[in-house]
Design an enzyme around this catalytic site. Structure first.
Site, PDB file in Angstrom:
ATOM      1  N   CYS A 122       0.856  -1.135  -0.230  1.00 18.95           N
ATOM      2  CA  CYS A 122       0.035   0.017  -0.055  1.00 18.95           C
ATOM      3  C   CYS A 122       0.967   1.104  -0.007  1.00 18.95           C
ATOM      4  CB  CYS A 122      -0.956  -0.050   1.111  1.00 18.95           C
ATOM      5  SG  CYS A 122      -1.774   1.554   1.177  1.00 18.95           S
TER       6      CYS A 122
ATOM      7  N   GLY B 110      -1.221  -5.584 -11.811  1.00 21.79           N
ATOM      8  CA  GLY B 110      -1.051  -4.289 -12.496  1.00 21.79           C
ATOM      9  C   GLY B 110      -1.528  -4.084 -14.025  1.00 21.79           C
ATOM     10  N   ASP B 111      -2.740  -3.291 -14.249  1.00 19.46           N
ATOM     11  CA  ASP B 111      -2.975  -3.231 -15.638  1.00 19.46           C
ATOM     12  C   ASP B 111      -3.521  -4.334 -16.389  1.00 19.46           C
ATOM     13  OD1 ASP B 111      -2.027  -0.561 -14.801  1.00 19.46           O
ATOM     14  OD2 ASP B 111      -0.409  -0.619 -16.126  1.00 19.46           O
TER      15      ASP B 111
ATOM     16  N   ARG C  20      -8.560  -2.967 -10.466  1.00 23.51           N
ATOM     17  CA  ARG C  20      -9.564  -2.070 -11.236  1.00 23.51           C
ATOM     18  C   ARG C  20     -10.426  -2.482 -12.271  1.00 23.51           C
ATOM     19  NH1 ARG C  20      -4.787   2.268 -11.893  1.00 23.51           N
ATOM     20  NH2 ARG C  20      -3.941   0.085 -12.307  1.00 23.51           N
TER      21      ARG C  20
HETATM   22  C1  LIG Z   1      -9.699   1.495  -4.803  1.00 18.56           C
HETATM   23  C2  LIG Z   1      -8.705   0.710  -4.509  1.00 18.56           C
HETATM   24  C3  LIG Z   1      -8.159  -0.069  -3.169  1.00 18.56           C
HETATM   25  C4  LIG Z   1      -7.161  -0.649  -3.163  1.00 18.56           C
HETATM   26  N1  LIG Z   1      -6.905  -1.120  -1.721  1.00 18.56           N
HETATM   27  C5  LIG Z   1      -5.905  -2.172  -1.673  1.00 18.56           C
HETATM   28  C6  LIG Z   1      -5.810  -2.779  -0.537  1.00 18.56           C
HETATM   29  O1  LIG Z   1      -6.747  -2.803   0.576  1.00 18.56           O
HETATM   30  N2  LIG Z   1      -4.780  -3.789  -0.216  1.00 18.56           N
HETATM   31  C7  LIG Z   1      -3.995  -3.885  -1.369  1.00 18.56           C
HETATM   32  O2  LIG Z   1      -2.853  -5.043  -1.321  1.00 18.56           O
HETATM   33  N3  LIG Z   1      -4.116  -3.211  -2.503  1.00 18.56           N
HETATM   34  C8  LIG Z   1      -5.023  -2.356  -2.629  1.00 18.56           C
HETATM   35  N4  LIG Z   1      -5.161  -1.704  -3.973  1.00 18.56           N
HETATM   36  C9  LIG Z   1      -4.131  -1.950  -4.842  1.00 18.56           C
HETATM   37  C10 LIG Z   1      -4.731  -3.222  -5.985  1.00 18.56           C
HETATM   38  O3  LIG Z   1      -5.002  -4.213  -5.170  1.00 18.56           O
HETATM   39  C11 LIG Z   1      -3.892  -3.315  -7.172  1.00 18.56           C
HETATM   40  O4  LIG Z   1      -2.593  -3.791  -6.671  1.00 18.56           O
HETATM   41  C12 LIG Z   1      -3.741  -2.331  -7.997  1.00 18.56           C
HETATM   42  O5  LIG Z   1      -4.923  -1.635  -8.267  1.00 18.56           O
HETATM   43  C13 LIG Z   1      -3.360  -2.430  -9.296  1.00 18.56           C
HETATM   44  O6  LIG Z   1      -3.831  -3.748  -9.765  1.00 18.56           O
HETATM   45  P1  LIG Z   1      -4.970  -3.171 -11.148  1.00 18.56           P
HETATM   46  O7  LIG Z   1      -4.133  -2.386 -12.336  1.00 18.56           O
HETATM   47  O8  LIG Z   1      -5.610  -4.579 -11.559  1.00 18.56           O
HETATM   48  O9  LIG Z   1      -6.152  -2.334 -10.476  1.00 18.56           O
HETATM   49  C14 LIG Z   1      -6.058  -0.847  -4.226  1.00 18.56           C
HETATM   50  C15 LIG Z   1      -6.598  -0.222  -5.360  1.00 18.56           C
HETATM   51  C16 LIG Z   1      -7.532   0.406  -5.623  1.00 18.56           C
HETATM   52  C17 LIG Z   1      -7.844   0.924  -7.113  1.00 18.56           C
END
Ligand SMILES: Cc1cc2nc3c(=O)[nH]c(=O)nc-3n(C[C@H](O)[C@H](O)[C@H](O)COP(=O)(O)O)c2cc1C
Length: 331
Positions: free
Chosen positions: A102, A205-206, A229
């Site tokens: 985080c 990621g992405d 996302r």
């Molecule tokens: C709204 C939001 C809340 C998130 N909360 C957490 C969380 O509680 N714990 C965590 O490990 N990552 C959290 N993330 C990160 C996501 O788990 C992920 O690593 C990041 O969005 C990249 O992946 P994506 O491109 O598929 O979204 C959060 C991301 C978003 C957008």
């Protein structure tokens, strides 16, 4: 086939990422129905858990239908983390996941989340202590490193594995990047290609299309994809990726009727679980994606996201269905 401890997973599993205020029981249920192979809770503060803070404790709710489910905790204090492992165990999850990724200031400034990437020895010793403190599989979710100049993820992953971590999910950005730029999957592939690695390495990621998931599998050789996302307001994403893997073709997008049905169930489950006020408020962020692409939809979306009364939101869903029921969504 990858496995997390004794949990057998299908080939190239799709994992729902932990997301604060998103990956709650209602949303996890929808994603599970649409093919997510593993789901994670939102991150839960170890300090909050040991203080018995209501918000943290509520996040421990998990349901049989969503297994295997991981509960994610964060913190930097050994004693608090160990005590929270004991609390988490009472909810009987399948996995305990540690958040070492985080990037937000209030977490990082306490040395937790991605903050720990500045102290790899502590990251490893905390993980080791937690592994030794529970019979549940302990997994880690992290980023590539603190910043571009300090990426040591191959070494870090190996050390985590050596102290008993059962899988690692890596977001292909550094803390310094926050969410900017593109995720870089090459360093994640380097972790996977380390001949000493034998635990699953999940990429994150992405992953925003079935094609992206395929690239992560075929070009980067990772063991599975963790999806964040792209699933918000679009739980069908998991099914679409699986369909693409099986057939090489795209599944037709959900109809307006399916979207309205899902949005209604989502809202109702959220209200049942966290009450009218929070349920209405926290489901709002999903509506943009549920109804993405419909022209001139603003009027309806505004109704969905401005009223505090669920009756108004349910009425807006029905109105939107009456007007756009025949809308043909494009891929
Ligand atoms: C709204 C939001 C809340 C998130 N909360 C957490 C969380 O509680 N714990 C965590 O490990 N990552 C959290 N993330 C990160 C996501 O788990 C992920 O690593 C990041 O969005 C990249 O992946 P994506 O491109 O598929 O979204 C959060 C991301 C978003 C957008």
């Amino acid at each position: 086939m990858p496995s997390i401890g004794d949990i057998q997973l299908p080939d190239f599993p799709l994992l729902l990422a932990p997301m604060e205020d998103v990956s709650d029981p209602p949303f996890r249920a929808l994603c599970k129905e649409q093919g997510a192979d593993v789901v994670y809770t939102e991150f839960i503060s170890s300090e909050g858990l040991i203080r018995d803070a209501a918000k943290s404790v509520m996040k421990l709710d998990i349901y049989e239908k969503e297994r295997p489910v991981g509960i994610q905790i964060f913190g930097a204090n050994l004693d608090s983390m160990l005590r929270s492992v004991e609390i988490v165990e009472k909810s009987n999850p399948d996995i305990i996941d540690i958040n070492f990724g985080c990037p937000v200031k209030k977490v990082v400034s306490k040395g937790a989340g991605a903050g720990i990437l500045k102290d790899i020895d502590l990251m490893v010793s905390l993980t080791k202590a937690m592994v030794n403190h529970t019979k549940l599989p302990v997994t880690v979710k992290t980023r590539l490193g603190w910043d571009h100049d300090s990426i040591k993820i191959v070494e870090v992953a190996e050390r985590l594995q050596d102290v008993g971590c059962k899988s690692i999910a890596i977001h292909g950005r550094t803390r310094a990047q926050m969410y900017k730029g593109n995720a870089d999957w090459k360093p994640i592939a380097a972790v996977k290609n380390n001949p000493r690695m034998h635990i699953p390495v999940f990429g994150n990621g992405d992953v925003d299309s079935p094609e992206a998931a395929k690239r992560m599998r075929d070009d980067y050789g990772l063991d599975g994809a963790m999806i964040g996302r792209a699933s918000i307001g679009y739980p069908w994403f998991f099914k679409e990726v699986k369909h693409y893997f099986e057939t090489g073709t795209h599944l037709a997008p959900p109809t307006m009727q399916e979207r309205v049905t899902a949005a209604k169930r989502h809202l109702q489950m959220a209200i049942d679980w966290k009450g009218e006020k929070l349920g209405v408020f926290e489901t709002r962020r999903h509506y943009t994606n549920y109804f993405k692409g419909i022209p001139n939809f603003k009027e309806y979306r505004m109704k969905m996201v401005t009223s505090d009364d669920s009756a108004d939101v349910f009425a807006a869903f029905e109105e939107a269905l009456a007007v756009f029921g025949d809308y043909e969504f494009s891929l």
